[in-house]
Motif scaffolding. Sequence first.
Motif, mmCIF file in Angstrom:
data_model
loop_
_atom_site.group_PDB
_atom_site.id
_atom_site.type_symbol
_atom_site.label_atom_id
_atom_site.label_comp_id
_atom_site.label_asym_id
_atom_site.label_seq_id
_atom_site.Cartn_x
_atom_site.Cartn_y
_atom_site.Cartn_z
ATOM 1 N N HIS A 302 42.670 37.378 47.423
ATOM 2 C CA HIS A 302 43.124 38.711 47.009
ATOM 3 C C HIS A 302 42.565 39.676 48.029
ATOM 4 O O HIS A 302 41.390 40.020 48.003
ATOM 5 N N ASP A 306 43.181 46.042 43.102
ATOM 6 C CA ASP A 306 44.235 46.424 42.160
ATOM 7 C C ASP A 306 43.742 47.555 41.264
ATOM 8 O O ASP A 306 42.640 47.488 40.707
ATOM 9 N N HIS A 383 50.594 47.989 38.248
ATOM 10 C CA HIS A 383 49.352 48.319 38.954
ATOM 11 C C HIS A 383 49.662 48.608 40.417
ATOM 12 O O HIS A 383 50.740 48.284 40.899
ATOM 13 N N HIS A 385 48.597 47.632 44.136
ATOM 14 C CA HIS A 385 47.841 46.718 44.993
ATOM 15 C C HIS A 385 47.601 47.464 46.296
ATOM 16 O O HIS A 385 48.534 47.900 46.953
#
Length: 443
Positions: A302, A306, A383, A385
């Motif tokens: 990742h 987020d 959300h 990112h």
Amino acid sequence: MALTSPPSKVRGSMVPLRGMQLLCCAAVVGVGVHVGVGLGHRTDTARVAMGAFEATHQGESAVDAALQAAGAGLSEISVVVRRNDTLDQIFRRLELSLADLADIRALDAARQALDRLRPGDLLTFFTRGEQLVGLKRPLSLSQTLHVERNDTDQFVANVEEVPLQRKVVTTGGTIESTLIAAGNMAGMREVTSLELAEVFRWDVDFALDLRVDDSFTLVYEQLLRDGEVVADGNILAAEFINDGKRYRAVRYVNAAGKADFYTPAGVSLRKAFLKSPMQLSRISSVFNPRRKHPVLNTIRAHRGVDYAAPTGTPVRAAGAGRLEFRGVKGGFGNVIEIAHAGKVVTRYGHLSRFASGLATGSRVEQGQVIGYVGMTGLATGPHLHFEYIKRGVFIDPQKAMRRGEPGPPVPASERGAFDLQTAPLLAELNARQSATGAALVAR
Ligand SMILES: [Zn+2]
């Protein structure tokens, strides 16, 4: 009885308030438009404008005084302007003469001041029997339009000016629930609490970082009319203690007349990047090179942060730059990429839509709304990112954004002026603290 001085002359010496304060005025009285500088000068101009009305006693408006002198039988009707209201409609509603309205509109001073009505504006009508004998409308915190029917049955208009005084006050508080609540307790208006958050927006994320027992001290201006506080003015100095860390800011007006906030050492509070591209949100997933992907269910880095927020929440450009990409990119869905100085690119994914007026190559300012939160591409819920990429390398945005380059410091040639201007403000902050400290010891 005729007025010789057009009101535009009076209003010509005004300067508009900053955005936040405009909001404040609008919220408080519905009509706040202008508050000026150079108060002494304006008093003179106002006197000229008062012209024929000068004989009335002080502290009382010309029309009010005249009407009082005229005695009984007088009615006062206050009207709050509704959406899409026009002066014609209001006159019809009150069953006032439209011929009178035409006469009033023929007066330069009145036409200018009455042409644009906004919802929430206040109009006061004075009638005797069926007849309109006067009306008044506040034009700003310091100006009021008066229209009066005189002895020869003619309407005359003037703009009365009551200069505002500035008073510097010091206050402070401790966060128990929200910054706004603590500000209220400290006697600040809501706009001033929001302004305080704006002063420190590069260092403190007031949505994510605020802690119970965080505290602040504030030196700011209050604007008074006839001894009564009618609005808050500029923040002059502020201190915010967030999670035990102390931040200080002083307002400095530079040689070119531009105001900005600096640390007491003269370092600009501005940074190349905001603490967060979102104003109010929570981080739902941090930067993690080895994370199990929630949709694909495989180990996949990742490479961003987020921020969970409802669909449609505005997303701000973290820093100034140029829009490099705007479109769909695989799992990121609708994406915006901005190129910044220093070979930095910021990426904003899963957007529901883009802000209008943006195209590839567009110049983007820091804090500018570029798009809106969504869940396009591979996402389990709405959300943002957000990625921070420097020279092709993904960096944890939460760390990278803290390291942003500061804005230009106070130039060496202005250091003397800076110290002179800010020393009394710092003394004020320090005095407040010793007072609070002493109170704590005494308890
Ligand atoms: Zn993500």
